[in-house]
Scaffold this active site. Sequence first.
Site, short mmCIF file in Angstrom:
data_model
loop_
_atom_site.label_atom_id
_atom_site.label_comp_id
_atom_site.label_asym_id
_atom_site.label_seq_id
_atom_site.Cartn_x
_atom_site.Cartn_y
_atom_site.Cartn_z
N HIS A 22 2.75 -7.06 4.78
CA HIS A 22 1.38 -6.57 4.98
C HIS A 22 0.90 -6.85 6.41
O HIS A 22 1.52 -7.61 7.15
CB HIS A 22 0.41 -7.27 4.01
CG HIS A 22 0.57 -6.81 2.60
ND1 HIS A 22 -0.34 -6.00 1.98
CD2 HIS A 22 1.56 -7.05 1.69
CE1 HIS A 22 0.07 -5.75 0.75
NE2 HIS A 22 1.22 -6.38 0.54
N HIS A 45 0.83 -1.22 0.00
CA HIS A 45 0.00 0.00 0.00
C HIS A 45 0.86 1.27 0.00
O HIS A 45 1.95 1.25 -0.52
CB HIS A 45 -0.99 -0.05 1.17
CG HIS A 45 -1.67 -1.38 1.28
ND1 HIS A 45 -2.72 -1.75 0.47
CD2 HIS A 45 -1.39 -2.48 2.04
CE1 HIS A 45 -3.08 -2.99 0.75
NE2 HIS A 45 -2.29 -3.46 1.69
N GLU A 76 1.57 -11.59 6.28
CA GLU A 76 0.48 -10.84 6.93
C GLU A 76 0.76 -10.86 8.43
O GLU A 76 0.52 -11.85 9.12
CB GLU A 76 -0.88 -11.50 6.64
CG GLU A 76 -1.31 -11.42 5.18
CD GLU A 76 -1.93 -10.07 4.80
OE1 GLU A 76 -1.93 -9.13 5.62
OE2 GLU A 76 -2.44 -9.98 3.66
N GLU A 86 -2.48 0.38 7.87
CA GLU A 86 -1.55 -0.68 7.46
C GLU A 86 -0.31 -0.13 6.77
O GLU A 86 0.81 -0.59 7.00
CB GLU A 86 -2.26 -1.67 6.53
CG GLU A 86 -1.37 -2.79 6.04
CD GLU A 86 -2.05 -3.68 5.01
OE1 GLU A 86 -3.25 -3.48 4.73
OE2 GLU A 86 -1.36 -4.59 4.50
ZN LIG Z 1 -2.22 -5.28 2.71
#
Ligand SMILES: [Zn+2]
Length: 263
Positions: free
Chosen positions: A78, A9, A144, A23
């Site tokens: 992430h 992102h 993640e 995030e």
């Molecule tokens: Zn993400």
Amino acid sequence: MKLYLDPGHGGTDPGATGNGLQEKDVVLDIALRIRDLLIGNYENVSVHMSRTGDTTKSLAQRTNEANLLGADYFLSIHCNAFNGSADGYEDFIHSNLLDSSQTAVYRDILHAEIIKLNGLRNRGKKKANFHVLRESSMPAMLTENGFIDHSGNAALMKQNAWKQQVAEGHVNGLARAFNLQEINGGTGQLYKVIAGSFKSKANADDRVSFLNSKGIQSFVEQVTISGETWYRVQAGAFTNRTNAENHLQVVRNTGIDAFIIVQ
Ligand SMILES: [Zn+2]
């Protein structure tokens, strides 16, 4: 070893949000720590980042860059989000890959090292058809690191000590997967400063609060010792023994009977 390191992102795309966090900020912080640890501690590593600030970049731009660079590995960082109650760590390689593929072998190593240090519930090793995994021409993995909309995971994301541990886990995995040599021939061992080990999670949380009031960052790590669950308060981990001992003294000065474990 040429690493393409991709904090997810950025810019106009905040990624997942929750508990006052975005995030894009959490993953950039972790990725910068990964870069600094790699460059500071290992020989013959170059790290190219998709972004080093809060900038917008498409997924296609990221994979094109990595492919053009001829990177040896694509690592995308992430944080997850779901319904507020899901928590833990998981990672992904592309859906079409066999468990015996080189990408899966690298992932097995990174997964094991990351889980050792992040203190999160292990949700497992997964596969998905994500753009960065599909369109990158080198082995690629996406991690993640906790759920930003889970209050417990988000509380960890707010701690620099935790983000450093997560970065260390990624770096230890990369070092082992790519056989990176430590600058000055390090021992490869990790010295953890433990500020208490408890049967009760509440007691461990109290210890973290106490240390926080003294300006020392720590987090609770759940470990299983001889079949029993313990909540261990970790107040830092170091690759250098002297640094660990110096920090141990700082923790002991608060009146806590801390100790070092070597892993
Ligand atoms: Zn993400």
